[in-house]
Write a protein that holds these residues in place. Structure first.
Motif, PDB file in Angstrom:
ATOM      1  N   UNK A  89       0.815  -1.213   0.000  1.00  0.00           N
ATOM      2  CA  UNK A  89       0.000   0.000   0.000  1.00  0.00           C
ATOM      3  C   UNK A  89       0.854   1.270   0.000  1.00  0.00           C
ATOM      4  N   UNK A  90       2.162   1.151  -0.192  1.00  0.00           N
ATOM      5  CA  UNK A  90       3.025   2.321  -0.291  1.00  0.00           C
ATOM      6  C   UNK A  90       2.846   3.001  -1.640  1.00  0.00           C
ATOM      7  N   UNK A  91       3.244   4.267  -1.724  1.00  0.00           N
ATOM      8  CA  UNK A  91       3.250   5.001  -2.994  1.00  0.00           C
ATOM      9  C   UNK A  91       4.655   4.952  -3.570  1.00  0.00           C
ATOM     10  N   UNK A  92       4.752   4.749  -4.860  1.00  0.00           N
ATOM     11  CA  UNK A  92       6.035   4.622  -5.542  1.00  0.00           C
ATOM     12  C   UNK A  92       6.135   5.660  -6.652  1.00  0.00           C
ATOM     13  N   UNK A  93       7.368   5.992  -7.007  1.00  0.00           N
ATOM     14  CA  UNK A  93       7.604   6.955  -8.084  1.00  0.00           C
ATOM     15  C   UNK A  93       8.920   6.609  -8.770  1.00  0.00           C
ATOM     16  N   UNK A  94       8.936   6.738 -10.085  1.00  0.00           N
ATOM     17  CA  UNK A  94      10.182   6.554 -10.834  1.00  0.00           C
ATOM     18  C   UNK A  94      10.933   7.877 -10.774  1.00  0.00           C
ATOM     19  N   UNK A  95      12.096   7.870 -10.127  1.00  0.00           N
ATOM     20  CA  UNK A  95      12.893   9.078  -9.957  1.00  0.00           C
ATOM     21  C   UNK A  95      13.852   9.256 -11.127  1.00  0.00           C
ATOM     22  N   UNK A  96      14.418   8.145 -11.598  1.00  0.00           N
ATOM     23  CA  UNK A  96      15.394   8.195 -12.683  1.00  0.00           C
ATOM     24  C   UNK A  96      15.317   6.899 -13.468  1.00  0.00           C
ATOM     25  N   UNK A  97      15.287   7.025 -14.772  1.00  0.00           N
ATOM     26  CA  UNK A  97      15.329   5.862 -15.650  1.00  0.00           C
ATOM     27  C   UNK A  97      16.762   5.680 -16.146  1.00  0.00           C
ATOM     28  N   UNK A  98      17.153   4.452 -16.499  1.00  0.00           N
ATOM     29  CA  UNK A  98      18.480   4.268 -17.077  1.00  0.00           C
ATOM     30  C   UNK A  98      18.622   5.100 -18.359  1.00  0.00           C
ATOM     31  N   UNK A  99      19.795   5.628 -18.556  1.00  0.00           N
ATOM     32  CA  UNK A  99      20.068   6.484 -19.706  1.00  0.00           C
ATOM     33  C   UNK A  99      20.618   5.664 -20.866  1.00  0.00           C
ATOM     34  N   UNK A 100      20.411   6.175 -22.070  1.00  0.00           N
ATOM     35  CA  UNK A 100      20.970   5.517 -23.251  1.00  0.00           C
ATOM     36  C   UNK A 100      22.484   5.444 -23.100  1.00  0.00           C
ATOM     37  N   UNK A 101      23.036   4.270 -23.392  1.00  0.00           N
ATOM     38  CA  UNK A 101      24.475   4.056 -23.279  1.00  0.00           C
ATOM     39  C   UNK A 101      24.880   3.397 -21.974  1.00  0.00           C
ATOM     40  N   UNK A 102      24.041   3.497 -20.934  1.00  0.00           N
ATOM     41  CA  UNK A 102      24.346   2.777 -19.703  1.00  0.00           C
ATOM     42  C   UNK A 102      24.176   1.286 -19.960  1.00  0.00           C
ATOM     43  N   UNK A 103      24.826   0.473 -19.138  1.00  0.00           N
ATOM     44  CA  UNK A 103      24.823  -0.975 -19.365  1.00  0.00           C
ATOM     45  C   UNK A 103      24.390  -1.685 -18.089  1.00  0.00           C
ATOM     46  N   UNK A 104      23.388  -2.536 -18.228  1.00  0.00           N
ATOM     47  CA  UNK A 104      22.944  -3.373 -17.112  1.00  0.00           C
ATOM     48  C   UNK A 104      23.819  -4.620 -17.053  1.00  0.00           C
ATOM     49  N   UNK A 105      24.354  -4.908 -15.885  1.00  0.00           N
ATOM     50  CA  UNK A 105      25.089  -6.153 -15.667  1.00  0.00           C
ATOM     51  C   UNK A 105      24.107  -7.073 -14.950  1.00  0.00           C
TER      52      UNK A 105
END
Length: 157
Positions: A89-105
């Motif tokens: 029941x908490x409220x959530x918000x997207x503060x920052x999305x991954x940027x183009x060129x960043x890499x997920x490991x």
């Protein structure tokens, strides 16, 4: 927004804030402040676990956040992660999305992947993998097409 919206729309590697409606207690009340911080904070979205069920048990599914920065000490990072069930029941918000060129490991974890590190670029990701000694790693570059698709398909919050 709801945790379900985060589950459905936020990309792995996004910074997510969460909060309840309780005002922040004073610093003098350490117990109340610790309880408040448990329901108010931010973290990196490292995993989305789908709901599962069998004849004997079922799980509601969850999102998992890693507070603070990504660390090389994976044991400490695992201990710090917090899962929020899809019926939270908490409220959530997207503060920052991954940027183009960043890499997920990413590393395969059961039937899904878990984000170990969000690198600034491919060279940083390869350096992190080499230094960490992890195996069975997949590198996934955030591309412009992904960011555009999020916008077109209404996933940008």
């Amino acid at each position: 927004m709801s945790v379900m919206t985060i589950y459905e729309r936020a990309p792995i590697g996004a910074m997510i804030s969460f909060r309840n409606s309780v005002p922040r207690p004073s610093d003098e009340d350490a117990d109340a402040l610790a309880a408040w911080k448990k329901c108010n904070g931010a973290g990196w979205l490292v995993r989305c676990t789908p709901p599962r069920s069998s004849i004997i048990w079922s799980t509601a599914g969850a999102i998992t956040l890693l507070p603070g920065e990504f660390q090389m000490d994976l044991d400490a990072a695992i201990a710090a992660r917090e899962a929020f069930p899809l019926d939270s029941d908490l409220s959530f918000e997207i503060v920052r999305r991954p940027l183009a060129g960043e890499v997920r490991v990413l590393q395969e974890y059961g039937a899904h992947n878990i984000l170990l590190y969000l690198a600034a670029n491919m060279a940083d990701a390869r350096r992190w993998v080499e230094d960490s000694g992890h195996i069975n790693i997949r590198l996934e570059e955030v591309c412009v097409e992904e960011i555009c698709a999020d916008a077109v398909e209404g996933r940008v919050a």
